[in-house]
Structure formats: structure tokens, C-alpha cells
Design an enzyme around this catalytic site. Sequence first.
Site, PDB file in Angstrom:
ATOM      1  N   GLU A   1      -6.299 -10.513  -1.365  1.00 11.30           N
ATOM      2  CA  GLU A   1      -7.120 -10.261  -0.163  1.00 11.30           C
ATOM      3  C   GLU A   1      -8.591 -10.145  -0.533  1.00 11.30           C
ATOM      4  O   GLU A   1      -9.309  -9.265  -0.040  1.00 11.30           O
ATOM      5  CB  GLU A   1      -6.662  -8.971   0.546  1.00 11.30           C
ATOM      6  CG  GLU A   1      -5.191  -8.963   0.918  1.00 11.30           C
ATOM      7  CD  GLU A   1      -4.754  -7.712   1.679  1.00 11.30           C
ATOM      8  OE1 GLU A   1      -5.610  -6.941   2.158  1.00 11.30           O
ATOM      9  OE2 GLU A   1      -3.523  -7.502   1.788  1.00 11.30           O
TER      10      GLU A   1
ATOM     11  N   GLU B   1       0.803  -1.239   0.000  1.00 13.61           N
ATOM     12  CA  GLU B   1       0.000   0.000   0.000  1.00 13.61           C
ATOM     13  C   GLU B   1       0.826   1.275   0.000  1.00 13.61           C
ATOM     14  O   GLU B   1       0.539   2.208   0.754  1.00 13.61           O
ATOM     15  CB  GLU B   1      -0.975  -0.018   1.192  1.00 13.61           C
ATOM     16  CG  GLU B   1      -1.894  -1.225   1.159  1.00 13.61           C
ATOM     17  CD  GLU B   1      -2.783  -1.357   2.401  1.00 13.61           C
ATOM     18  OE1 GLU B   1      -2.709  -0.498   3.284  1.00 13.61           O
ATOM     19  OE2 GLU B   1      -3.548  -2.342   2.454  1.00 13.61           O
TER      20      GLU B   1
ATOM     21  N   ASP C   1     -12.344  -9.912  -0.924  1.00 12.82           N
ATOM     22  CA  ASP C   1     -13.652  -9.964  -0.262  1.00 12.82           C
ATOM     23  C   ASP C   1     -14.539  -8.953  -0.974  1.00 12.82           C
ATOM     24  O   ASP C   1     -14.040  -8.004  -1.571  1.00 12.82           O
ATOM     25  CB  ASP C   1     -13.586  -9.725   1.259  1.00 12.82           C
ATOM     26  CG  ASP C   1     -12.841  -8.467   1.683  1.00 12.82           C
ATOM     27  OD1 ASP C   1     -12.717  -7.518   0.895  1.00 12.82           O
ATOM     28  OD2 ASP C   1     -12.389  -8.436   2.850  1.00 12.82           O
TER      29      ASP C   1
ATOM     30  N   ASN D   1       2.119  -5.172  -3.158  1.00 11.20           N
ATOM     31  CA  ASN D   1       0.707  -5.475  -2.885  1.00 11.20           C
ATOM     32  C   ASN D   1      -0.076  -4.193  -2.615  1.00 11.20           C
ATOM     33  O   ASN D   1       0.375  -3.341  -1.839  1.00 11.20           O
ATOM     34  CB  ASN D   1       0.648  -6.391  -1.649  1.00 11.20           C
ATOM     35  CG  ASN D   1      -0.710  -6.999  -1.390  1.00 11.20           C
ATOM     36  OD1 ASN D   1      -1.295  -7.611  -2.273  1.00 11.20           O
ATOM     37  ND2 ASN D   1      -1.214  -6.833  -0.176  1.00 11.20           N
TER      38      ASN D   1
ATOM     39  N   HIS E   1     -10.343  -5.788  -2.308  1.00  6.92           N
ATOM     40  CA  HIS E   1     -11.423  -5.544  -1.348  1.00  6.92           C
ATOM     41  C   HIS E   1     -12.485  -4.767  -2.118  1.00  6.92           C
ATOM     42  O   HIS E   1     -12.421  -3.540  -2.210  1.00  6.92           O
ATOM     43  CB  HIS E   1     -10.915  -4.722  -0.156  1.00  6.92           C
ATOM     44  CG  HIS E   1      -9.888  -5.448   0.654  1.00  6.92           C
ATOM     45  ND1 HIS E   1     -10.200  -6.564   1.403  1.00  6.92           N
ATOM     46  CD2 HIS E   1      -8.566  -5.229   0.833  1.00  6.92           C
ATOM     47  CE1 HIS E   1      -9.104  -6.995   2.015  1.00  6.92           C
ATOM     48  NE2 HIS E   1      -8.103  -6.205   1.677  1.00  6.92           N
TER      49      HIS E   1
HETATM   50  O1  G3I Z   1      -4.731  -8.291  18.789  1.00  8.23           O
HETATM   51  C1  G3I Z   1      -5.268  -7.088  19.357  1.00  8.23           C
HETATM   52  C2  G3I Z   1      -5.941  -7.380  20.655  1.00  8.23           C
HETATM   53  O2  G3I Z   1      -4.975  -7.833  21.564  1.00  8.23           O
HETATM   54  C3  G3I Z   1      -6.636  -6.110  21.141  1.00  8.23           C
HETATM   55  O3  G3I Z   1      -7.324  -6.365  22.312  1.00  8.23           O
HETATM   56  C4  G3I Z   1      -7.588  -5.592  20.085  1.00  8.23           C
HETATM   57  C5  G3I Z   1      -8.254  -4.282  20.515  1.00  8.23           C
HETATM   58  O4  G3I Z   1      -8.447  -3.439  19.414  1.00  8.23           O
HETATM   59  O5  G3I Z   1      -6.884  -5.353  18.919  1.00  8.23           O
HETATM   60  C6  G3I Z   1      -6.281  -6.515  18.381  1.00  8.23           C
HETATM   61  O6  G3I Z   1      -5.579  -6.175  17.220  1.00  8.23           O
HETATM   62  C7  G3I Z   1      -6.370  -5.923  16.073  1.00  8.23           C
HETATM   63  C8  G3I Z   1      -5.956  -6.912  14.997  1.00  8.23           C
HETATM   64  O7  G3I Z   1      -6.632  -6.617  13.804  1.00  8.23           O
HETATM   65  C9  G3I Z   1      -6.259  -8.360  15.381  1.00  8.23           C
HETATM   66  O8  G3I Z   1      -7.648  -8.541  15.509  1.00  8.23           O
HETATM   67  C10 G3I Z   1      -6.104  -4.516  15.627  1.00  8.23           C
HETATM   68  O9  G3I Z   1      -6.623  -3.613  16.561  1.00  8.23           O
HETATM   69  C11 G3I Z   1      -6.749  -4.283  14.288  1.00  8.23           C
HETATM   70  O10 G3I Z   1      -6.333  -3.001  13.814  1.00  8.23           O
HETATM   71  C12 G3I Z   1      -6.300  -5.334  13.310  1.00  8.23           C
HETATM   72  O11 G3I Z   1      -6.968  -5.103  12.080  1.00  8.23           O
HETATM   73  C13 G3I Z   1      -6.362  -5.700  10.969  1.00  8.23           C
HETATM   74  C14 G3I Z   1      -6.008  -4.614   9.953  1.00  8.23           C
HETATM   75  O12 G3I Z   1      -5.502  -5.218   8.777  1.00  8.23           O
HETATM   76  C15 G3I Z   1      -4.925  -3.675  10.468  1.00  8.23           C
HETATM   77  O13 G3I Z   1      -3.692  -4.315  10.517  1.00  8.23           O
HETATM   78  C16 G3I Z   1      -7.348  -6.677  10.356  1.00  8.23           C
HETATM   79  O14 G3I Z   1      -7.525  -7.779  11.253  1.00  8.23           O
HETATM   80  C17 G3I Z   1      -6.834  -7.194   9.025  1.00  8.23           C
HETATM   81  O15 G3I Z   1      -7.850  -7.942   8.368  1.00  8.23           O
HETATM   82  C18 G3I Z   1      -6.454  -6.019   8.137  1.00  8.23           C
HETATM   83  O16 G3I Z   1      -5.917  -6.527   6.928  1.00  8.23           O
HETATM   84  C19 G3I Z   1      -5.522  -5.548   5.979  1.00  8.23           C
HETATM   85  C20 G3I Z   1      -4.262  -6.066   5.294  1.00  8.23           C
HETATM   86  O17 G3I Z   1      -3.277  -6.337   6.262  1.00  8.23           O
HETATM   87  C21 G3I Z   1      -3.755  -5.063   4.257  1.00  8.23           C
HETATM   88  N1  G3I Z   1      -4.810  -4.706   3.314  1.00  8.23           N
HETATM   89  C22 G3I Z   1      -6.066  -4.256   3.903  1.00  8.23           C
HETATM   90  C23 G3I Z   1      -6.596  -5.277   4.909  1.00  8.23           C
HETATM   91  C24 G3I Z   1      -7.926  -4.843   5.491  1.00  8.23           C
HETATM   92  O18 G3I Z   1      -7.793  -3.679   6.258  1.00  8.23           O
END
Ligand code: G3I
Length: 302
Positions: free
Chosen positions: A235, A127, A237, A169, A206
Site C-alpha cells: 500500500e 492490521e 504512499d 498485511n 504508508h
Molecule cells: O462509499 C461511501 C460513500 O457511499 C459515502 O457517501 C461516503 C461518506 O463518507 O463514504 C464512502 O465510503 C468511504 C470509502 O473509503 C470509499 O470512499 C468510507 O467512508 C471511508 O472510510 C473509506 O476509506 C478507506 C479506508 O481504507 C477505510 O476502509 C480508504 O478509501 C482506503 O484507502 C483505506 O485503505 C486502508 C487499507 O484498506 C488498509 N490499510 C490502510 C489504508 C489507509 O487507511
Amino acid sequence: GTTLGTAAAEKGRYFGTAVAAYKLSDSTYSGILNREFNMVTPENEMKWDATEPNQNQFSYGSADQIVNYAQSHGMRVRGHALAWHSQQPGWAQNLSGTALRNAMINHITNVAGHYKGKIYAWDVVNEAFADGGGGGRRDSNLQRTGNDWIEVAFRTARAADPGAKLCYNDYNTDDWNQAKTQGVYNMVKDFKARGVPIDCVGFQSHLNNQSPYPSNYRTTLSNFAALGVEVQITELDIEQANTTWYRNVTSDCLAVAACAGITVWGIRDSDSWRSSQNPLLFDGSGNKKAAYTAVLDALNSG
Ligand code: G3I
């Protein structure tokens, strides 16, 4: 084929999903994973904040869990992501200039080195281009270290794991006529011309079905392929799991010889980062949705 993975394999492709380490103990989740998929991408476990929470102290427990699981189940792994403006640990967010550049190099060397020989393809840079009409780079702390940060990331990854395919990516790069798509295309063309090591381009996909389906998606994929890179849907969806769109994406990939495979961004709707849109192939109980059948039929046709 009677599953996504076997049907894709019959076409010389893979079919993958994003996986969360903490869900592997959920038997509904792992049952679908084992049955349907032959490629996995750790959804969060290989990101900078997860793998290097403190500078030069690496933490691989959750990512190792996924890699070991994949290896013991005959699945390959897409590594995600070595250098990204988002999900950086706090210490990296507070760095700039040479200190940040060196930290990025050290991070890539360590993470790609730790998984050397175990990764099918790395999202080396994620990105890095801006949305909108300019077609240029996104502003970020990494970008402010100098425009060459992307090629430095790729050269560092190649040195750390010469066997992994190295991908750029991004999202919103499916429509050939978008400035962002053109910006990424011109970077890849330039890298190929100058011998910067890049092997693949990931199209996150997405998709939001309020906008028209990108009818030139397969043109985009084949134009990138003509530069000599593999292309991958990384990715996928789709809002409300629009069955026509899922079918279209699948057949657009199959229409391009260099499209190596498709990864959906989660298994069940309840696993999705945008779960309220029910964008995946299995419902919250793990039942196959209409979109699943559309994808499977598209994989099996032709
Ligand atoms: O693991 C912590 C947990 O300990 C905590 O209590 C909780 C409270 O917010 O957060 C948890 O972490 C979260 C993590 O997902 C695991 O669930 C983060 O806040 C949250 O920001 C994170 O979101 C991820 C996001 O990327 C940001 O990295 C999504 O799961 C994930 O699907 C998403 O994937 C991205 C790709 O990497 C890049 N392209 C876009 C895609 C969608 O946004």
C-alpha cells in the site's frame, strides 16, 4: 522498461495500484492504469462491509467489476482484506464470541470461494498487531474471540482457495527494531513451524517522511523472506512523494529476491486517502511526478 509494470516485469516483479471500481469509467484514470500497472488491489470493494452488508447475504458487484477489468486487461489481483477489525458491517460489529468467530469463517469461505482461482494473493488478516512498544496483538472484537483467530482465518482461506497466496498485511512493520515488526515476525515463524498456511507478508508502507527513512527496511524484508514467505510492498504512499524515499523503497524490494512486487495505494494524488499530502506518483491531472521517474529509474537500474 518504459512503464512501471514492464520495468518491474523485467526484474521478475509486478507493479500494482489500489483501484476504485467507480473510477474505472474515468478515461484519465483508466488510461494510466492500463499503461502502467499489472496488478490491482480493490481499495474498498472486497472489505467485509462491502461484500457482506447483511449477514450471509453477499454482494460482489463492485469487486467483480474490478476483477473482470483486471482479467480483461492482463492484470493480476491482490484480494484485500478477508478479516480486519475495521470496515466491518454493523451486524458483525455487534457480534462477539462464537457467533463472531463463525461469522468470520463463513465470510472467508464465501468471499475466497467466490474468487477462487482469480486471486494472486489474499490479505487474509489485516492490521492485527498493536502499535507501540508491546509487540502484541491489537485489541478487537476478532481478537477477543481467541488468540487463534488468525490461524483459523488462514486455514479457512486455504480451504476456500488453495491456489491463492495467503498474506498477513500490516503497517509500521518496516523498521526491524520496532516491537510490532518483531511481533509479526514471531507469529510468522510460529505459523511456519506449526504448518499454519501462510505464504506472504504484506508491508503496507504508508510512510511519513518526518521520521527517518527505515534504513533497515531491506533487512526486515530479507529476515521475513528467510522464514520462507514471499514479501510484498502492498500500500505504498509517501508524504509529499519524497523521491529519495520512493527510490529507496523500490531498490530495497529489488535487493530481496523474495520481494515479489510493489503496489502503490492509488494512482493520482487526488485518488489518495491522504490526498492533502500529495503522496502518489501522478498529480491530480495524471501527469508523472518526479517520484514516478525515481521509481522507474530504480526499477530499470542494476
Ligand atoms: O462509499 C461511501 C460513500 O457511499 C459515502 O457517501 C461516503 C461518506 O463518507 O463514504 C464512502 O465510503 C468511504 C470509502 O473509503 C470509499 O470512499 C468510507 O467512508 C471511508 O472510510 C473509506 O476509506 C478507506 C479506508 O481504507 C477505510 O476502509 C480508504 O478509501 C482506503 O484507502 C483505506 O485503505 C486502508 C487499507 O484498506 C488498509 N490499510 C490502510 C489504508 C489507509 O487507511
